[in-house]
Design a protein around this motif. Sequence first.
Motif, PDB file in Angstrom:
ATOM      1  N   ARG A  37      -1.742  -5.698  -8.007  1.00  0.00           N
ATOM      2  CA  ARG A  37      -2.579  -6.246  -6.923  1.00  0.00           C
ATOM      3  C   ARG A  37      -1.989  -5.800  -5.600  1.00  0.00           C
ATOM      4  O   ARG A  37      -0.813  -6.025  -5.329  1.00  0.00           O
ATOM      5  N   VAL A  38      -2.814  -5.207  -4.784  1.00  0.00           N
ATOM      6  CA  VAL A  38      -2.325  -4.726  -3.489  1.00  0.00           C
ATOM      7  C   VAL A  38      -3.174  -5.347  -2.380  1.00  0.00           C
ATOM      8  O   VAL A  38      -4.386  -5.501  -2.519  1.00  0.00           O
ATOM      9  N   GLN A  39      -2.477  -5.758  -1.299  1.00  0.00           N
ATOM     10  CA  GLN A  39      -3.171  -6.383  -0.178  1.00  0.00           C
ATOM     11  C   GLN A  39      -3.678  -5.301   0.769  1.00  0.00           C
ATOM     12  O   GLN A  39      -2.955  -4.370   1.118  1.00  0.00           O
ATOM     13  N   VAL A  40      -4.939  -5.442   1.192  1.00  0.00           N
ATOM     14  CA  VAL A  40      -5.556  -4.434   2.055  1.00  0.00           C
ATOM     15  C   VAL A  40      -6.125  -5.131   3.282  1.00  0.00           C
ATOM     16  O   VAL A  40      -6.979  -6.012   3.146  1.00  0.00           O
TER      17      VAL A  40
ATOM     18  N   ARG B  37       0.832  -1.209   0.000  1.00  0.00           N
ATOM     19  CA  ARG B  37       0.000   0.000   0.000  1.00  0.00           C
ATOM     20  C   ARG B  37       0.863   1.255   0.000  1.00  0.00           C
ATOM     21  O   ARG B  37       0.473   2.278  -0.535  1.00  0.00           O
ATOM     22  N   ASP B  38       2.043   1.151   0.615  1.00  0.00           N
ATOM     23  CA  ASP B  38       2.900   2.338   0.667  1.00  0.00           C
ATOM     24  C   ASP B  38       3.480   2.661  -0.709  1.00  0.00           C
ATOM     25  O   ASP B  38       3.668   3.826  -1.055  1.00  0.00           O
ATOM     26  N   THR B  39       3.765   1.614  -1.478  1.00  0.00           N
ATOM     27  CA  THR B  39       4.386   1.865  -2.779  1.00  0.00           C
ATOM     28  C   THR B  39       3.359   1.902  -3.905  1.00  0.00           C
ATOM     29  O   THR B  39       3.718   2.016  -5.064  1.00  0.00           O
ATOM     30  N   TRP B  40       2.079   1.752  -3.559  1.00  0.00           N
ATOM     31  CA  TRP B  40       1.004   1.654  -4.558  1.00  0.00           C
ATOM     32  C   TRP B  40       1.057   2.808  -5.555  1.00  0.00           C
ATOM     33  O   TRP B  40       1.059   2.600  -6.773  1.00  0.00           O
TER      34      TRP B  40
ATOM     35  N   VAL C  37      -7.003  -5.266  -3.752  1.00  0.00           N
ATOM     36  CA  VAL C  37      -7.491  -4.361  -4.794  1.00  0.00           C
ATOM     37  C   VAL C  37      -6.674  -4.619  -6.049  1.00  0.00           C
ATOM     38  O   VAL C  37      -5.448  -4.718  -5.998  1.00  0.00           O
ATOM     39  N   VAL C  38      -7.367  -4.777  -7.151  1.00  0.00           N
ATOM     40  CA  VAL C  38      -6.734  -5.134  -8.410  1.00  0.00           C
ATOM     41  C   VAL C  38      -6.957  -4.001  -9.397  1.00  0.00           C
ATOM     42  O   VAL C  38      -8.081  -3.557  -9.585  1.00  0.00           O
ATOM     43  N   ALA C  39      -5.873  -3.544 -10.009  1.00  0.00           N
ATOM     44  CA  ALA C  39      -6.001  -2.528 -11.054  1.00  0.00           C
ATOM     45  C   ALA C  39      -5.415  -3.089 -12.338  1.00  0.00           C
ATOM     46  O   ALA C  39      -4.320  -3.659 -12.330  1.00  0.00           O
ATOM     47  N   LEU C  40      -6.168  -2.986 -13.413  1.00  0.00           N
ATOM     48  CA  LEU C  40      -5.715  -3.499 -14.702  1.00  0.00           C
ATOM     49  C   LEU C  40      -5.284  -2.315 -15.557  1.00  0.00           C
ATOM     50  O   LEU C  40      -6.061  -1.395 -15.763  1.00  0.00           O
ATOM     51  N   LEU C  41      -4.052  -2.366 -16.029  1.00  0.00           N
ATOM     52  CA  LEU C  41      -3.536  -1.280 -16.855  1.00  0.00           C
ATOM     53  C   LEU C  41      -3.247  -1.811 -18.242  1.00  0.00           C
ATOM     54  O   LEU C  41      -2.888  -2.969 -18.420  1.00  0.00           O
TER      55      LEU C  41
END
Lengths: 437, 177, 194
Positions: free
Chosen positions: B102-105, B40-43, B86-90
Amino acid sequence: MSVTESTDTSDEAVVDPTERVRRRGADSAVLRMSEAEAAQVGNDPHLHADDQRVLLNMGPSHPSTHGVLRLMLEMEGETVLRSKPVIGYLHTGMEKQGEQLSYMQGSTNVTRMDYASPLFTELAFSLATEKLLEIEIPERATWIRMLMCELNRLGSHFLFMATNGMDLGAVGMMIYGWREREEVIRFLEKVTGLRMNHNYIRPGGVAADLPDGWEYDIARLLEMIPPRLEEYDTLMTGQPIWRGRLQGVGAMSAEEAIALSATGPVLRSAGVPSDLRRDEPYLAYDQVEFDVIVGTYGDCYDRYAIRLNEIRESVRIIGQILEAMPSGDYRVQDKKVTPPPRARIDESMEALIHHFKIFTEGYKVPAGEVYAAVESPRGELGVYMVSDGSSHPYRMHVRAPSFVNLQTMPHLMRDGLIADGVAIISSVDPVMGEVDR
Amino acid sequence: MNAEPDGSTETEDDPTPPAPLRYGAPLTDSRGQAVVHPSRDTWLEVAEAALNDGFDHLTDVTAVDFLEYPGRRDLPDGVEPQRFEVVALLSNIATRERIRMRVQVPVDDPTVPTLFDLWPGSETPEREVFDMFGISFVDHPDLCRILMPDDWVGHPLRKDYAVGRIPVQFKDQGASL
Amino acid sequence: MGLIENVKDDGFEGLEHNFVTGQVESLVQWARTRSLWPATFGLACCAIEMMATGAAHYDMSRYGMEVFRASPRQADLMIVAGRVSQKMAPVLRQVYDQMMEPKWVISMGVCASSGGMFNNYAIVQGVDEIVPVDVYAPGCPPGPETLLHAIFTLHDKINTGELLQRRSDNGGGAGLTIEQRDGQSAPLLIRGAQ
């Protein structure tokens, strides 16, 4: 924020286009206000006595919002300042429902999302499942899928022609568009058994082979459609009223369209040649020849012309499919995912048990996560699927093109007339079933 | 309800070789698709690096609730699994390259920085994730419910939210008319 | 005046034209049947089939029904075409309340009739929880033929006057009884048991 904040647009010209869509606050095109806040502003006549702006509600039961779209518009006279689409009036909980249904049953669920082009959602779902299963489907199944999808694209674009014409006052187009759509739908009904919500493309292939004499029907369609498109040209394309109503309305630059994540005709109208059929060929699209239609100005007229010409391209693709249709199986002969043929069930106990198991329990899909996308008539339609190794998807998310394209609406409508708003809603062509899922 | 117990041995990649890095975050491969796992810090840093690298199109933002599937194995070493992801598709419009972030929350602090300042197109997908999962996007310009009514309680796509099925009833003919 | 004078003088011989006699009620019912104006209440997939019914191929105007009214105040018939979500339910009820009496409701498709395959938190399990329904059209979606059949069934019911009688008996339809079925609080809401 509230409507009292001043709308300062004096330095609009020097702003970078992507910066324009990124703006927050009162100088943005998006009315960022919750429904409760809007109701409060709307109910208090003394709140802004010297303010000429009004908040206008449009929908969700409105003839020209394509279903149950609702728009909150901030108006000054007849000019739209900021706007916000309010959606969710058709929220069906399909993603939750998809976790309850097995992969076998899943396509009945997803096909009801985009009801104007149901086969594409089935296709994306099936492609995602097949990627997880790591199976190859037979060649004939691939080509049947392509044929059916292109026909469905025709049907969807004819529907657009009909509703777009009707929204803009060319009520006759309603009749013409439906006339052609009925012809296409009749063939789809012959193949799949239903006029809509086909549940025809399933993981592992398609539900049934094409009926005898399908070549004749297709040939007839291919002969019939091009002259009718000429009629459309006469009725609309070259007509001064039609052009005056659409040209220059709701224009958008390529940078803005990309920044707002638009896909499909909305993105292509701004001059970005992006079509997944060509860029990331799925099925056998690398073996057919077609052009990607691209606009220049990103206005409503470009979006109309793109769809009209995409009908022509689809007709071209269908002609090539008719020539190239291979023979063979219409579904994969993998006992794991394919139920036994009907005739075998009468003969063999094992086949009966197998059939029963596959329909009650479904098949297990290896764990993992995958994203598969197809080019639907509205843009990139993707399915993001997470499997935990059981027979039900752990999470099934659909990237609906209408949902994302809807974001462009406030930017297209900004500083336009409210009457042009109708043209813009129509030209983005959202299908609310897909927006709300 | 569909969760497999932890014992499932189906993993695609051996965890022994250290995952390569991309934009400073571990990179894995899922069925041929590239996935980066920022924290999350490097998101935002990873997202910005990806944007500068040409991923100009944010295709989608979504989330997964791993409450009933804790035994998933597709995370690289050093990434602590949490309940939400949370998944972001680029995608890169010009080269058609795709990448997934993909980031763990964690559930006790379900917040992620918003991607709105990089890709304004993340506005409604993030609102949908907020509505369906209750994950807040910090600094999002308009974080409110999008699909459910404003006064709805709960977040439907969480796994501890029941599907809300009611038993089918066959009414007496006389009673209802 | 002339007509009455003629009859007075010469009995029925004095009439110059053919005429029909009947009860005023049947005449009114006949007229209502032939000029049902539907409100546009397209929601989902079924709306497309409803539009198809209105288009040239199936041609609803044969029954005096082609005029889809955007304003509910001008409409007699609400065709609920598609699934009704929890968010839409209050809107639906408001549109229904705005319609003038006499009014009728066709529930088109299984989603509107019973929730269909979407038995979940988001969808109202049958539009009859919100408004009184006169005819249910089955199918997912019902084809134009099915919708036309539903309309004929409604015509029959209007002709017999059965519907209006019922409405005066029970005081005009269902109340709005939508509650959140979220599953957060475990017991499920069972219809009719509260």
